[in-house]
Design a protein around this motif. Structure first.
Motif, short mmCIF file in Angstrom:
data_model
loop_
_atom_site.label_atom_id
_atom_site.label_comp_id
_atom_site.label_asym_id
_atom_site.label_seq_id
_atom_site.Cartn_x
_atom_site.Cartn_y
_atom_site.Cartn_z
N HIS A 124 0.93 -1.15 -0.09
CA HIS A 124 0.05 0.35 0.10
C HIS A 124 0.89 1.54 0.10
N SER A 136 -2.48 -4.23 -0.30
CA SER A 136 -3.78 -4.40 -1.58
C SER A 136 -4.80 -5.05 -2.46
N HIS A 183 -7.73 -4.93 3.99
CA HIS A 183 -9.15 -5.32 2.52
C HIS A 183 -9.75 -6.42 2.79
N LYS A 197 -14.24 -1.62 2.26
CA LYS A 197 -13.40 -2.66 1.69
C LYS A 197 -14.69 -3.32 2.47
#
Ligand code: DSN
Length: 418
Positions: free
Chosen positions: A123, A173, A201, A227
């Motif tokens: 990320h 990610s 996530h 998410k």
């Protein structure tokens, strides 16, 4: 919906209606998205927004905090129960902010941090050169085995021994497999580093107990609450009891100001909802749908990074199809299917072009789509990949995509009636 805005600002009201219509009629498969229950919108737009508040329950900097104290205490209790955690701080405003507050809690400028490479699934806020954190701390990176696409834990360990970081970060990610949190925690211990997992996530999958939680294995766990958590646009950080004071001080006054009580209230609701059978069933089906879509994609000749998926997202390597991630993202979008372009490990294409796409299953699973619909969606994706610039093909696919999703409303009829 928005009955006052409708009168005072018809232009903005129109845009909001337009976005609702877009979400309603597209097959939304951005892996970082989900569809929030109406309660989240009610609470995120509620009277809690009028209150300014800093500090912690019982130790505030503003008067009139007694009700907000009850809210934060209830939300904390629910979060800790849901995730079986020693301590939580739910004041961070987003997943990225949640990462920053951990850094603010345990690092000094120039300290070394070992994290996953952005171009292999990490990320931005984990130390990418493009992110300002890279100017505050000295980041180095581990990655995946290029043959298997799996995180190379031996290489991570070797790098940790050589680099001697003060903090090791795991969490990604764009990584479709499970992460060995135990190993990450062990490597950090071995080199005397703090350990942190960014579970943004997968937070919903963890809450539902359908995949393993990182919380027992590492010192800090940061997350967004959108998410798979399907909650407000906000964040949270869990930690071991021994780091509770450090974390709370790092959040306030260390790095953040007045908290957002609106999203705190929304998260509080979600911490209850995520323990429900309804939410658990959705998360279970997310995994079923994801695995099933992997099989369908392979049947159509698509290559998958890591071979399959153990979570809510799939990374497709498009090179064998002769189309870039950017083209697929644009063409699928025109055809009513929303995905994001994605770099694959060792990608020969630039980050703006990419050789892959990332597909997320959360939103469509929430809407009730299952295996029969996924068969049809993959067939549509394949037809677009075969002829991505053909407007007639895209128009026909859009018609079929709209027909698939039409049977599964974004929200039940009447949800936004006054
Ligand atoms: N990191 C971005 C993503 O995964 O899409 C936003 O959270």
């Amino acid at each position: 919906m928005l009955r006052h805005v409708k009168v005072s600002d018809p232009e903005l009201y129109g845009l909001t209606e337009e976005e609702l219509d877009r979400q309603e009629h597209n097959i939304e498969m951005i892996a970082s998205e989900s569809t929030v229950p109406p309660e989240i919108m009610e609470l995120a737009g509620s009277i809690w927004t009028n209150k300014t508040l800093e500090g912690y329950p019982g130790a505030r900097f503003q008067a009139g905090s007694e009700v907000a104290d009850k809210l934060e205490t209830l939300a904390n209790e629910r979060a800790m129960k849901l995730y079986h955690a020693d301590h939580v701080n739910i004041q961070p405003y987003s997943g990225t902010t949640a990462n920053y507050v951990v850094y603010a809690s345990v690092l000094d400028p120039g300290d070394r941090v070992l994290a996953m490479r952005l171009d292999q699934g990490g990320h931005l806020s984990h130390g990418s050169k493009a992110n300002w954190m890279s100017k505050q701390y000295d980041f180095d990176f581990y990655g995946v085995d290029l043959e298997t696409g799996l995180i190379d834990y031996d290489a991570m360990e070797a790098k940790a021994k050589e680099f001697k970081p003060k903090l090791i970060i795991a969490g990604a990610s764009s990584y479709p497999r499970l992460i060995d949190y135990k190993r990450v925690g062990e490597i950090a211990k071995e080199v005397g580093a703090y350990s942190m997992v960014d579970m943004a996530h997968v937070a919903g999958l963890v809450a539902a107990g359908v995949i393993e939680s990182p919380i027992p294995y590492v010192d800090f766990v940061s997350s967004s609450t959108t998410k798979t958590m399907c909650s407000a646009r906000s964040g949270m950080v869990f930690c071991k009891k021994e780091f509770a004071k450090k974390l709370d001080h790092g959040v306030f006054p260390g790095s953040l100001g007045s908290m957002h009580l609106t999203t705190m209230a929304a998260k509080c609701w979600s911490f209850k909802y995520a323990a429900s059978d309804e939410f658990k069933a959705i998360m279970k089906q997310v995994l079923v749908n994801s695995k099933f879509m992997c099989g369908e994609l392979k049947k159509h000749g698509f290559d998958l990074v890591c071979g399959t998926s153990d979570n809510h997202l799939i990374v497709v390597d498009l090179r064998s199809k002769g189309v870039t991630g950017r083209t697929m993202q644009t063409s699928l979008d025109k055809a009513g299917i929303t995905v994001s372009k994605q770099q694959i490990p060792d990608d020969p294409a630039s980050p703006m072009v990419t050789s892959g796409i990332r597909i997320g299953l959360t939103s469509i699973t929430q809407r009730g789509l299952k295996e029969p619909e996924i068969v049809k969606i993959v067939d549509l994706i394949d037809r677009v990949a075969a002829d991505p610039e053909n407007e007639a093909v895209l128009a026909q696919v859009k018609k079929e995509a709209n027909a698939i999703i039409a049977d599964f409303p974004l929200y039940p009829a009447g949800t936004f009636d006054d």
